[in-house]
Design an enzyme around this catalytic site. Sequence first.
Site, PDB file in Angstrom:
ATOM      1  CG  ASP A  47      -1.630   1.340   1.396  1.00 30.41           C
ATOM      2  OD1 ASP A  47      -2.658   1.532   0.734  1.00 30.41           O
ATOM      3  OD2 ASP A  47      -1.156   2.203   2.174  1.00 30.41           O
ATOM      4  CE1 TYR A  52       0.730   8.032   2.603  1.00 29.70           C
ATOM      5  CE2 TYR A  52       1.202   5.781   1.936  1.00 29.70           C
ATOM      6  CZ  TYR A  52       0.421   6.681   2.634  1.00 29.70           C
ATOM      7  OH  TYR A  52      -0.662   6.235   3.359  1.00 29.70           O
ATOM      8  CE  LYS A  77      -3.201   5.850   1.056  1.00 36.65           C
ATOM      9  NZ  LYS A  77      -2.560   4.507   0.999  1.00 36.65           N
ATOM     10  CG  HIS A 110      -4.487   9.901   0.740  1.00 35.14           C
ATOM     11  ND1 HIS A 110      -3.153   9.857   0.425  1.00 35.14           N
ATOM     12  CD2 HIS A 110      -4.563   9.555   2.048  1.00 35.14           C
ATOM     13  CE1 HIS A 110      -2.457   9.493   1.497  1.00 35.14           C
ATOM     14  NE2 HIS A 110      -3.285   9.312   2.483  1.00 35.14           N
TER      15      HIS A 110
END
Length: 294
Positions: A47, A52, A77, A110
């Site tokens: 994931d 990120y 996401k 997200h």
Amino acid sequence: MADNQPHVTLNNGVTMPAIGLGVYQSTPEETTTAVVAALEAGYRHIDTAAAYFNETQVGEGIKRAGIDRSEIFVETKLWMSDYGYEESLRGFEKSRRKLDVDQIDLLLLHQPLAVEFDKTIAAYRALETLLADGRVRAIGVSNFMPSQLQQLIDASTVVPAANQIEVHPYFSQPEWRAANEQHGILTQSWSPIGGSYTYGDATKNPFEEPVLTDLAARYGKTPAQVMLRWHIEHGFSAIPKSVKPHRIAENFDVFDFTLTPTEVAAIDALDTGVRGGPDSNTLNLDNYGFPIPD
């Protein structure tokens, strides 16, 4: 790969491993080696997220591990800066290229963009298009409260397959989980083993919690492993994060014991009702609207 690794079935029939590796706050330098370590330990679910800034390194780790892509469930996401119909289609392409995959297994929004929910709905419609086109296998959301989930469902044609939310013994979110279950939506847990948080005047550390340490001693496991087993017993998907190979392996070694209903209930009773992460309703384009580069 563990033969007894549990899987969960999403509401469109797609199955995925219940335990995955999370890479939130993993630096690009750490991410590739963490993904390789996880896949070598038996994980088949990774994931990540556009926000990120390590999707490229996740893709590199998958390639380096030398495991057939068809065996690995890849989840990412879209960030709110890429909400809107056309914007989200472009956001998908950015993520797909960075991950270097032809198809994403599970694509989530997200965060709800609470103050501009029309953009959230438009973004989800883009996910529906991607699903219909076969560019993703399943779609869902993250951090959606029950009322937002209902609002989205009322305005769309595909019920989200998953809602990734903060869930751990100190913040188990029964109301949000109940809303997910009502709609046939999988609860996926971020921060599944929690951490040291301040609750009122006290600091609570789950790794020192007597209920958890006692169960760990009973089963010859660690408190973290007991917490991850608690997620499995509830039927959740959990995505613990680590960049240390021994911790990554430890978090995956949770398939050789079970908790009784009484033990699960004892862990349930640890809930404080206080979140450790941010309230998603406070996030908007003014304070979290950073761009996602190509």
